[in-house]
Design an enzyme around this catalytic site. Structure first.
Site, PDB file in Angstrom:
ATOM      1  N   LYS A  83      20.337  -5.617  59.103  1.00 12.11           N
ATOM      2  CA  LYS A  83      19.688  -6.698  58.861  1.00 12.11           C
ATOM      3  C   LYS A  83      20.110  -6.780  57.215  1.00 12.11           C
ATOM      4  O   LYS A  83      19.479  -5.901  56.486  1.00 12.11           O
ATOM      5  CB  LYS A  83      18.485  -7.164  59.055  1.00 12.11           C
ATOM      6  CG  LYS A  83      17.858  -8.543  59.306  1.00 12.11           C
ATOM      7  CD  LYS A  83      16.759  -8.699  60.074  1.00 12.11           C
ATOM      8  CE  LYS A  83      16.050 -10.062  59.992  1.00 12.11           C
ATOM      9  NZ  LYS A  83      14.545  -9.911  60.478  1.00 12.11           N
TER      10      LYS A  83
HETATM   11  O1  G3P Z   1      11.545 -11.776  60.882  1.00 14.45           O
HETATM   12  C1  G3P Z   1      11.881 -12.921  60.281  1.00 14.45           C
HETATM   13  C2  G3P Z   1      10.999 -14.233  60.680  1.00 14.45           C
HETATM   14  O2  G3P Z   1      11.009 -14.312  61.873  1.00 14.45           O
HETATM   15  C3  G3P Z   1       9.863 -14.020  60.027  1.00 14.45           C
HETATM   16  O3  G3P Z   1       9.018 -15.075  60.318  1.00 14.45           O
HETATM   17  O4  G3P Z   1       6.696 -16.221  60.388  1.00 14.45           O
HETATM   18  O5  G3P Z   1       7.220 -14.646  58.587  1.00 14.45           O
HETATM   19  O6  G3P Z   1       8.236 -16.889  58.285  1.00 14.45           O
HETATM   20  P1  G3P Z   1       7.768 -15.681  59.213  1.00 14.45           P
END
Ligand code: G3P
Length: 217
Positions: A83
């Site tokens: 990633k």
């Molecule tokens: O892992 C990437 C993403 O899904 C993170 O989500 O909830 O931290 O904005 P969030």
């Protein structure tokens, strides 16, 4: 649509994997930090639990650093996807790693033109962050529609991996928008099973069945 779990907690991941419905895993530096484990150990164990793509994120910000970290992460297991952030350096590293046969998930995507660049760089996944756009008062789901249209217009094979999912409604809308995959926190995955009419329907059937005094076996 493929469903991934967004977690680095192996207890959560084993529980979700037992459903037989999970196609992959995404992690990020915050999730690895929260697990309290070394990156290599955590990713190796996750890859043994879920045979599908497991995203492991580099933290270097320069191209050479991203390449070194990406190659290291890719050697942990054959199902690791590296990633990288959607920065100029991230996309340069994406091109090199993709040319080497390493799959790259380009993350932190917040616009359709960023997604266009990631596809041109050879990304295997693009991760648009729906919830974080919603948090800013922008319709995150509109971005998924735009990326789907652009990728279809030009035949890009990059897979749309909807991320920053905050609700079952996000999953519904991402599926309708043609997102190839969505990555969900375990709590949201568990919510997908639920509907109040299912619960009340099961209760009513069991009540009526109980009144017959029969048993099927
Ligand atoms: O892992 C990437 C993403 O899904 C993170 O989500 O909830 O931290 O904005 P969030």
């Amino acid at each position: 649509m493929q469903l991934f779990i967004d977690s680095a907690d192996v207890t959560e991941l084993r529980a979700a994997a037992a459903s037989g419905l999970i196609d992959g895993v995404t992690t990020n530096p915050t999730l690895i930090a929260r697990s309290g484990r070394k990156m290599k150990d955590a990713i190796a164990e996750i890859c043994s639990i879920i045979p599908g793509p497991v995203s492991a994120e580099a933290v270097a910000t320069d191209v050479e650093g991203m390449l070194a970290e990406g190659r290291y992460l890719a050697r942990i297991a054959s199902n690791v996807v590296v990633k990288l952030p959607l920065t100029e350096n991230g996309l340069r590293a994406t091109q090199v790693l993709s040319d080497e046969g390493i799959r790259v998930n380009v993350t932190l995507c917040f616009s359709a033109v960023q997604a266009l660049l990631a596809a041109k760089a050879g990304a295997f996944f693009i991760s648009p962050f729906i919830g974080r756009l919603d948090d800013k008062g922008v319709d995150g789901m509109e971005l998924i529609h735009e990326i789907r249209q652009i990728y279809d217009n030009f035949g890009f094979s990059t897979n749309i991996l909807s991320a920053s999912i905050r609700s079952a409604e996000h999953v519904r809308q991402a599926a309708l928008a043609g997102s190839d995959c969505a990555t969900l926190p375990p709590k949201i995955f568990a919510e997908l099973y639920k509907h109040e009419l299912t619960d009340s329907g099961v209760a009513a059937f069991l009540k009526d069945w109980g009144a017959t005094g029969q048993s099927i076996l």
